[in-house]
Design a protein around this motif. Sequence first.
Motif, PDB file in Angstrom:
ATOM      1  N   LYS A 127       0.623  14.218  12.717  1.00  0.00           N
ATOM      2  CA  LYS A 127      -0.329  13.144  12.991  1.00  0.00           C
ATOM      3  C   LYS A 127      -0.554  12.290  11.746  1.00  0.00           C
ATOM      4  CE  LYS A 127      -1.565  13.988  17.317  1.00  0.00           C
ATOM      5  NZ  LYS A 127      -1.312  12.999  18.399  1.00  0.00           N
ATOM      6  N   THR A 128      -0.490  12.906  10.570  1.00  0.00           N
ATOM      7  CA  THR A 128      -0.638  12.140   9.329  1.00  0.00           C
ATOM      8  C   THR A 128       0.540  11.192   9.147  1.00  0.00           C
ATOM      9  OG1 THR A 128      -1.905  13.931   8.301  1.00  0.00           O
ATOM     10  CG2 THR A 128      -0.898  12.323   6.824  1.00  0.00           C
ATOM     11  N   LEU A 129       1.752  11.667   9.431  1.00  0.00           N
ATOM     12  CA  LEU A 129       2.929  10.799   9.385  1.00  0.00           C
ATOM     13  C   LEU A 129       2.771   9.630  10.356  1.00  0.00           C
ATOM     14  CD1 LEU A 129       5.840   9.998   8.686  1.00  0.00           C
ATOM     15  CD2 LEU A 129       6.630  11.763  10.281  1.00  0.00           C
ATOM     16  N   GLU A 130       2.290   9.921  11.560  1.00  0.00           N
ATOM     17  CA  GLU A 130       2.094   8.865  12.554  1.00  0.00           C
ATOM     18  C   GLU A 130       1.057   7.844  12.068  1.00  0.00           C
ATOM     19  OE1 GLU A 130       1.018  11.024  16.031  1.00  0.00           O
ATOM     20  OE2 GLU A 130       3.049  11.786  16.402  1.00  0.00           O
ATOM     21  N   PHE A 131       0.025   8.321  11.376  1.00  0.00           N
ATOM     22  CA  PHE A 131      -0.997   7.429  10.823  1.00  0.00           C
ATOM     23  C   PHE A 131      -0.379   6.482   9.795  1.00  0.00           C
ATOM     24  CE2 PHE A 131      -4.092   6.301   7.581  1.00  0.00           C
ATOM     25  CZ  PHE A 131      -5.221   5.964   8.300  1.00  0.00           C
ATOM     26  N   VAL A 158       0.843  -1.207   0.000  1.00  0.00           N
ATOM     27  CA  VAL A 158       0.000   0.000   0.000  1.00  0.00           C
ATOM     28  C   VAL A 158       0.870   1.246   0.000  1.00  0.00           C
ATOM     29  CG1 VAL A 158      -1.715   1.340   1.291  1.00  0.00           C
ATOM     30  CG2 VAL A 158      -1.907  -1.156   1.179  1.00  0.00           C
ATOM     31  N   GLU A 159       0.503   2.201  -0.835  1.00  0.00           N
ATOM     32  CA  GLU A 159       1.073   3.545  -0.790  1.00  0.00           C
ATOM     33  C   GLU A 159      -0.037   4.530  -0.467  1.00  0.00           C
ATOM     34  OE1 GLU A 159       4.867   3.336  -3.837  1.00  0.00           O
ATOM     35  OE2 GLU A 159       2.983   4.129  -4.618  1.00  0.00           O
ATOM     36  N   LEU A 160       0.327   5.607   0.214  1.00  0.00           N
ATOM     37  CA  LEU A 160      -0.650   6.625   0.595  1.00  0.00           C
ATOM     38  C   LEU A 160      -0.183   7.992   0.093  1.00  0.00           C
ATOM     39  CD1 LEU A 160      -1.372   5.532   4.289  1.00  0.00           C
ATOM     40  CD2 LEU A 160      -2.823   5.135   2.284  1.00  0.00           C
ATOM     41  N   PHE A 161      -0.997   8.623  -0.736  1.00  0.00           N
ATOM     42  CA  PHE A 161      -0.708   9.992  -1.143  1.00  0.00           C
ATOM     43  C   PHE A 161      -1.078  10.917   0.017  1.00  0.00           C
ATOM     44  CE2 PHE A 161      -1.593   8.081  -5.367  1.00  0.00           C
ATOM     45  CZ  PHE A 161      -0.394   8.391  -5.989  1.00  0.00           C
ATOM     46  N   THR A 162      -0.134  11.726   0.464  1.00  0.00           N
ATOM     47  CA  THR A 162      -0.404  12.683   1.534  1.00  0.00           C
ATOM     48  C   THR A 162       0.203  14.027   1.176  1.00  0.00           C
ATOM     49  OG1 THR A 162       1.603  12.155   2.781  1.00  0.00           O
ATOM     50  CG2 THR A 162      -0.366  10.856   3.284  1.00  0.00           C
ATOM     51  N   GLN A 163      -0.307  15.065   1.829  1.00  0.00           N
ATOM     52  CA  GLN A 163       0.199  16.422   1.653  1.00  0.00           C
ATOM     53  C   GLN A 163       0.258  17.105   3.019  1.00  0.00           C
ATOM     54  OE1 GLN A 163      -1.528  18.594  -1.883  1.00  0.00           O
ATOM     55  NE2 GLN A 163      -3.090  17.007  -1.705  1.00  0.00           N
ATOM     56  N   PHE A 164       1.047  18.171   3.100  1.00  0.00           N
ATOM     57  CA  PHE A 164       1.023  18.989   4.306  1.00  0.00           C
ATOM     58  C   PHE A 164       0.933  20.451   3.908  1.00  0.00           C
ATOM     59  CE2 PHE A 164       5.432  17.718   3.450  1.00  0.00           C
ATOM     60  CZ  PHE A 164       6.074  18.940   3.314  1.00  0.00           C
ATOM     61  N   ALA A 165       0.699  21.310   4.901  1.00  0.00           N
ATOM     62  CA  ALA A 165       0.377  22.730   4.674  1.00  0.00           C
ATOM     63  C   ALA A 165      -0.970  22.868   3.977  1.00  0.00           C
ATOM     64  CB  ALA A 165       1.477  23.440   3.877  1.00  0.00           C
ATOM     65  N   LYS A 205       1.814   3.975  11.681  1.00  0.00           N
ATOM     66  CA  LYS A 205       0.991   3.077  12.498  1.00  0.00           C
ATOM     67  C   LYS A 205       0.355   1.991  11.640  1.00  0.00           C
ATOM     68  CE  LYS A 205      -3.030   3.103  15.592  1.00  0.00           C
ATOM     69  NZ  LYS A 205      -4.090   3.943  16.215  1.00  0.00           N
ATOM     70  N   ASN A 206       0.067   2.329  10.386  1.00  0.00           N
ATOM     71  CA  ASN A 206      -0.575   1.373   9.493  1.00  0.00           C
ATOM     72  C   ASN A 206       0.440   0.573   8.664  1.00  0.00           C
ATOM     73  OD1 ASN A 206      -3.757   1.622   9.422  1.00  0.00           O
ATOM     74  ND2 ASN A 206      -2.937   3.691   9.761  1.00  0.00           N
ATOM     75  N   ASN A 207       1.697   0.634   9.108  1.00  0.00           N
ATOM     76  CA  ASN A 207       2.760  -0.180   8.499  1.00  0.00           C
ATOM     77  C   ASN A 207       2.939   0.087   7.005  1.00  0.00           C
ATOM     78  OD1 ASN A 207       3.327  -1.670  10.952  1.00  0.00           O
ATOM     79  ND2 ASN A 207       1.390  -2.734  10.601  1.00  0.00           N
ATOM     80  N   VAL A 208       2.784   1.356   6.640  1.00  0.00           N
ATOM     81  CA  VAL A 208       3.034   1.770   5.259  1.00  0.00           C
ATOM     82  C   VAL A 208       4.415   2.414   5.224  1.00  0.00           C
ATOM     83  CG1 VAL A 208       2.322   3.282   3.375  1.00  0.00           C
ATOM     84  CG2 VAL A 208       0.596   2.095   4.751  1.00  0.00           C
ATOM     85  N   ALA A 209       5.285   1.886   4.397  1.00  0.00           N
ATOM     86  CA  ALA A 209       6.645   2.417   4.309  1.00  0.00           C
ATOM     87  C   ALA A 209       6.627   3.832   3.730  1.00  0.00           C
ATOM     88  CB  ALA A 209       7.507   1.518   3.426  1.00  0.00           C
ATOM     89  N   VAL A 210       7.451   4.705   4.314  1.00  0.00           N
ATOM     90  CA  VAL A 210       7.560   6.071   3.803  1.00  0.00           C
ATOM     91  C   VAL A 210       8.527   6.028   2.613  1.00  0.00           C
ATOM     92  CG1 VAL A 210       8.101   8.470   4.349  1.00  0.00           C
ATOM     93  CG2 VAL A 210       7.117   6.984   6.103  1.00  0.00           C
ATOM     94  N   SER A 211       7.994   5.590   1.495  1.00  0.00           N
ATOM     95  CA  SER A 211       8.788   5.478   0.271  1.00  0.00           C
ATOM     96  C   SER A 211       7.867   5.654  -0.924  1.00  0.00           C
ATOM     97  CB  SER A 211       9.484   4.114   0.202  1.00  0.00           C
ATOM     98  OG  SER A 211       8.539   3.067   0.156  1.00  0.00           O
ATOM     99  N   GLY A 212       8.473   5.868  -2.099  1.00  0.00           N
ATOM    100  CA  GLY A 212       7.672   6.029  -3.303  1.00  0.00           C
ATOM    101  C   GLY A 212       6.658   7.143  -3.157  1.00  0.00           C
TER     102      GLY A 212
END
Length: 777
Positions: free
Chosen positions: A347-351, A329-336, A354-361
């Motif tokens: 909190k989004t990073l922590e989410f 699974v990959e998750l598209f996220t944004q900040f600001a 927590k859901n075992n999604v690698a911060v990659s790609g």
Amino acid sequence: MSGNFLFIHVNEWATIDSPDAIPISCGYILANLKQHGFDGTILGDYSGAPLNPQTLAAAIKELQPLALGFSVYEENIDRVRILASFAKHLKNDMLIVLGGPQVTFMPGSALLQMDEVDVLCRGEGEVVMLDIARALTAGNDLAGAPGISYVRDGRVWDTPVSFGPEDLDEYPSPYLDGTIDPSGKQRVMLFTSRGCTSPCTFCYTTRASRKKVRFHSIDRTIAEMKFLQQQGINDFWFADPNFAYSRKRLQQLLLAICEHVPGAGFWCQTRYDLVDDELLELLKAAGAHTIAFGLESAQPPILKKIRKGLDPDRMSKAISLAQRAGIDVELFTQFALPGETAASAIKTLEFVRKNNVAVSGNSISQQMHLFFGTPITDKPAAHGIRPHAITRPDYQSICRGFATDSMTDEEIRRVSITWRIHRQDFHDDVEQGSNLFNIAGFICGNRKLLNGCSEADMLLTRIYQSLDESQAAAECLKRLGKYSGDDPEVREFIRQSLIGYRSRRRARAGQGCKVIFDCKGMADGLEVPDTVCHYQEAVLGRGMLVEDFEKGITGLKAGSATQFDVLFPDDYDNHDLAGKKVIFQAYLHQVLEPVSYGSVDEMLALSRRNKYRFDDLAGLSRYNENLYYKVLRDSVLHSYTGNLTHIVALFSYFLKLGFYEQAMDIAHSLPDEPSVNGHIGRIFLVNDYVDEALEFLQRPAGINGDMVNQLIRAYMQRQDYEKAEELASDPYLAPSLETMNYRVQLAALMQLPVEKYLTRMNRLLDAQVKMMAAQVV
């Protein structure tokens, strides 16, 4: 009806073998032109493989194209302008057409600020370019071509927008007709549909597609996949904004892939609430290895502000279902985002974690980009967006140039850096002992913003331990214990980190020992290139080496050589070696035995650096940067003072590792010469030591144009724009492209009138065109 058309796909961030280097948009347009009797070609401009002037000049001379088209994004528009200006220099009567995401909703007034551009494409590229082609070949007025903006008599004119066909199969496949050559690609991009209906305020896709989703037939998609599979390609990137928009159609497509394209794998993206166990099982059976969901934020109040109808709890369940189905699974996220604070962004990073999604790609978050055509861009103040007070030409959108009512620029940067510290590639690199100095430099250079970030100190601890800097590692552990000692993960990290290594002459390699060795493998009497290594480091018993290889060197004394057989596993990553028997010759340079400490204080008191005695500095620099550093650290100031290259390298390493005093000692010991001062000043500047950079760049021993440009950059980093402008205005620097580029940036930062900005930009473009023309014989 005939005529040639040229397209240039510009992606300065993609390497030529990347799927991002596939000119899918230009490919669709050219394939459609070919279907109607026209012809042409597509050139590429990529990272590491820029389009050279000779190639472009030769293509224009051969094709004599009626028009040259570009697909434009905020990130590539300056490069597009350079290439368009050079093309116009080569063939002044050639129409320059800009299309793509940045152009669809770009203000028409931008045409008055880009002399080299003739037309902005407002509608679907296939339709618009075909109408332009028909008008040009028939000698008709462009005013009859729908979906464009053009200039006449100093005024911008817009024609009514026309729309593409409901059935996307009316457009021929750029793969099946040979328009796009996929050679050299491991993965290719495909579309099975276009458009989106979601009302998200940060995106323009729904507006551009008129809230409609259109489809290719299943037969068309399968035909493309089968054709590409025959070319040796088995991995596909379905770039549809919403792959699962029609569940019934998707099920039919997946069943067809299972039947007709066995062995295929693919990436796709969709809404989390459109998947369930049944669909995920079918996705997996058809070859889905990765599915991406659009999260954006894990905070419901923020999601409401951006009109993202999403329930984070249900998202968690969808992630879990996909992972249980064996799909990454990959998750598209944004900040600001509007209304978001730095705390809620984290909190989004922590989410994600927590859901075992690698911060990659695609799961590496980014600041919200404000492009033309999004509801937020249309009314930024209404969404709490504060665009930076800079001069922007009309062809540039706000993009990332903003703060918000709830996040300052510094807070936005802190969130960005925090996301980067958690990137999987950072952790993989540190685990493998690669790129250590750049990662350390990033952490130390942002120490203030990373204050209290345990992940940063844990990474830095591992880097210091890899480089045999036990004292520095112990200081990191002490800091972790003080500020994050209540965190179970941190406590366990500290416990596992209370180890070191001690070199002992003639020691034997055993479990837990760190070894440094050379080796090469032989098969059928010939050397196997992929088995050759020099000054390799590994810890025995950690699975870093093939089992037979580790057995072969276990028990060997430092300073000894040996020979042994290695049978590579059938599933070994290197397919050329998998299942193969190779005779290895190995030489063991050094053995370091493991040492355990009872506490951080004991580690501080008892740990010491080891001695690494190697004479081949050139070889070390080439094969093992970490070992090169360890040898330099102990010997360069004593034995190699005549070799400036090694001394400057050690200075740079110290700076990146945060060893400021040691770096300054070296800097002040170097010859007071312009070339040396300039080099040291540049290294200080790259590492954000602006005051120190200024000290060396302004030394009275002499100064040259390159050093003045570095001074300009330093003053810009210090935000002393007046001083930078004063230096950049020196007539001596007038021919310098670097100076011209700084002057364009200064025009924006100093909020000079847009006319001055454009004058400087045009002067830069003219100089670049002149330089490119000189390369064409």
